[in-house]
Motif scaffolding. Structure first.
Motif, PDB file in Angstrom:
ATOM      1  N   LEU A  49       0.826  -1.209   0.000  1.00 12.77           N
ATOM      2  CA  LEU A  49       0.000   0.000   0.000  1.00 12.77           C
ATOM      3  C   LEU A  49       0.859   1.256   0.000  1.00 12.77           C
ATOM      4  O   LEU A  49       0.546   2.238  -0.697  1.00 12.77           O
ATOM      5  N   VAL A  50       1.958   1.228   0.761  1.00 13.47           N
ATOM      6  CA  VAL A  50       2.850   2.386   0.792  1.00 13.47           C
ATOM      7  C   VAL A  50       3.523   2.590  -0.560  1.00 13.47           C
ATOM      8  O   VAL A  50       3.564   3.709  -1.094  1.00 13.47           O
ATOM      9  N   GLY A  53       0.848   3.698  -3.085  1.00 12.75           N
ATOM     10  CA  GLY A  53      -0.004   4.822  -2.741  1.00 12.75           C
ATOM     11  C   GLY A  53       0.731   6.120  -2.508  1.00 12.75           C
ATOM     12  O   GLY A  53       0.352   7.166  -3.048  1.00 12.75           O
ATOM     13  N   LEU A  54       1.814   6.081  -1.732  1.00 11.07           N
ATOM     14  CA  LEU A  54       2.527   7.318  -1.408  1.00 11.07           C
ATOM     15  C   LEU A  54       3.104   8.039  -2.626  1.00 11.07           C
ATOM     16  O   LEU A  54       3.171   9.273  -2.613  1.00 11.07           O
ATOM     17  N   HIS A  81      -2.589  -1.803  -5.550  1.00 14.81           N
ATOM     18  CA  HIS A  81      -3.029  -1.036  -4.389  1.00 14.81           C
ATOM     19  C   HIS A  81      -4.394  -1.530  -3.912  1.00 14.81           C
ATOM     20  O   HIS A  81      -4.604  -1.711  -2.700  1.00 14.81           O
ATOM     21  N   MET A 181      -8.573   4.084   6.935  1.00 15.13           N
ATOM     22  CA  MET A 181      -8.095   3.803   5.583  1.00 15.13           C
ATOM     23  C   MET A 181      -9.088   2.947   4.797  1.00 15.13           C
ATOM     24  O   MET A 181      -9.279   3.146   3.594  1.00 15.13           O
ATOM     25  N   HIS A 210      -7.498  10.013   3.595  1.00 10.89           N
ATOM     26  CA  HIS A 210      -6.797   8.802   3.156  1.00 10.89           C
ATOM     27  C   HIS A 210      -5.310   9.087   2.961  1.00 10.89           C
ATOM     28  O   HIS A 210      -4.450   8.285   3.371  1.00 10.89           O
ATOM     29  N   SER A 211      -5.008  10.218   2.372  1.00 14.38           N
ATOM     30  CA  SER A 211      -3.619  10.560   2.080  1.00 14.38           C
ATOM     31  C   SER A 211      -2.821  10.825   3.342  1.00 14.38           C
ATOM     32  O   SER A 211      -1.734  10.267   3.547  1.00 14.38           O
ATOM     33  N   GLU A 213      -3.554  10.138   6.497  1.00 11.20           N
ATOM     34  CA  GLU A 213      -3.483   8.985   7.397  1.00 11.20           C
ATOM     35  C   GLU A 213      -2.420   8.011   6.913  1.00 11.20           C
ATOM     36  O   GLU A 213      -1.726   7.375   7.726  1.00 11.20           O
ATOM     37  N   ALA A 214      -2.266   7.878   5.593  1.00 10.01           N
ATOM     38  CA  ALA A 214      -1.219   7.008   5.038  1.00 10.01           C
ATOM     39  C   ALA A 214       0.169   7.537   5.405  1.00 10.01           C
ATOM     40  O   ALA A 214       1.060   6.760   5.779  1.00 10.01           O
TER      41      ALA A 214
END
Length: 272
Positions: A49-50, A53-54, A81, A181, A210-211, A213-214
């Motif tokens: 996910l990182v 997503g990041l 993802h 999330m 979402h962003s 919190e990631a």
């Protein structure tokens, strides 16, 4: 208590053991196979996910273009993802079942819930590590008060049972982070449903939540969790509990003295 006795290692006990009932080389199970598999699956989902997503939060750069330079790579990024997000949902549901429908899970869940002493432990840990009141006492400031109330000197670090306040906070953070999330990610994924249920500004809030919190989860794992669990001087360079699930009597006495004492007292009582 949450620990299960297994076999003895080949190393003999130290003659300086505090008790003949728990030897330094005695081995206890701190994490069962089911718990280790949950932890490993969580690691895999989190890393995927990182990684997928990041990069969306970073301005395009040379290295980012290299990552997504392969044909359809951005499409694959989205698929991976979403697959990792689905895995996180499945894991969360399973863990909820584990802590509610198994005796071992219920014991661990109760042990991980904060109690009043945790707040005191936070104060003791902060005061001991800071050492400010001991410095004041050494310099003669507030000496009478500190002599009458030695608690505020924080001479010794707090003693912990099976889980300390850091581990409890991390566990609750995982629950909260997963909830945030999963909910925000679901509505970002089901865009048409989101637009039917909410105004567009709510969808934008989902994206922000979402962003950030990631990012928070990534930094918490990178800085907070890795140091306290793996880079701490007591276990450096890495704790192997997540691999073999085992902890020795020596480690139990040093890292979880209250649990060590509880096991010891139960054995003494049983022997009598």
């Amino acid at each position: 208590m949450g620990l299960e006795l297994t076999d003895k290692s080949e190393i003999s006990s130290s003659p300086s053991d505090d008790t003949p009932f728990i030897h330094d080389d005695e081995v206890f199970i701190r994490m069962t196979l089911a718990e280790r598999l949950q932890h490993i699956f969580l690691m895999i989902c989190f890393v995927l996910l990182v990684l997928t997503g990041l990069p969306l939060l970073i301005d395009p750069s040379v290295w980012l273009h290299k990552i997504f330079s392969i044909e359809n790579s951005f499409v694959w990024r989205g698929l991976i993802h979403r697959a990792a997000g689905t895995g996180l949902i499945i894991l969360s549901v399973y863990h909820l079942f584990y802590v509610s429908c198994t005796q071992r899970g219920r014991e661990i869940f109760r042990a991980l819930m904060p109690v009043t002493n945790d707040m005191t432990d936070v104060l003791k840990a902060f005061g001991h590590n800071l050492g400010f009141t001991r410095w004041l006492h050494c310099k003669g400031y507030f000496k009478d008060f500190l002599d009458r109330h030695p608690f505020w000197l924080f001479r010794d670090p707090p003693q912990f049972g099976r889980y300390n306040f850091i581990e409890k906070l991390e566990y609750l953070s995982v629950w909260w982070g997963n909830f945030v999330m999963i909910v925000s990610g679901f509505f970002l994924w089901a865009k048409n449903l989101s637009f039917r249920l909410f105004p567009i500004w709510v969808y934008d809030i989902f994206k922000l939540v979402h962003s950030y919190e990631a990012v928070l989860a990534f930094l918490a794992i990178l800085i907070w969790h890795l140091y306290n669990v793996h880079l701490s001087p007591e276990v450096f360079p890495m704790s192997k509990v997540w691999i073999n699930g085992k902890i020795t009597g020596r480690e139990l006495r040093r890292q979880h003295p209250l649990e060590y004492r509880e096991i010891l007292e139960s054995r003494i009582k049983w022997k009598r």
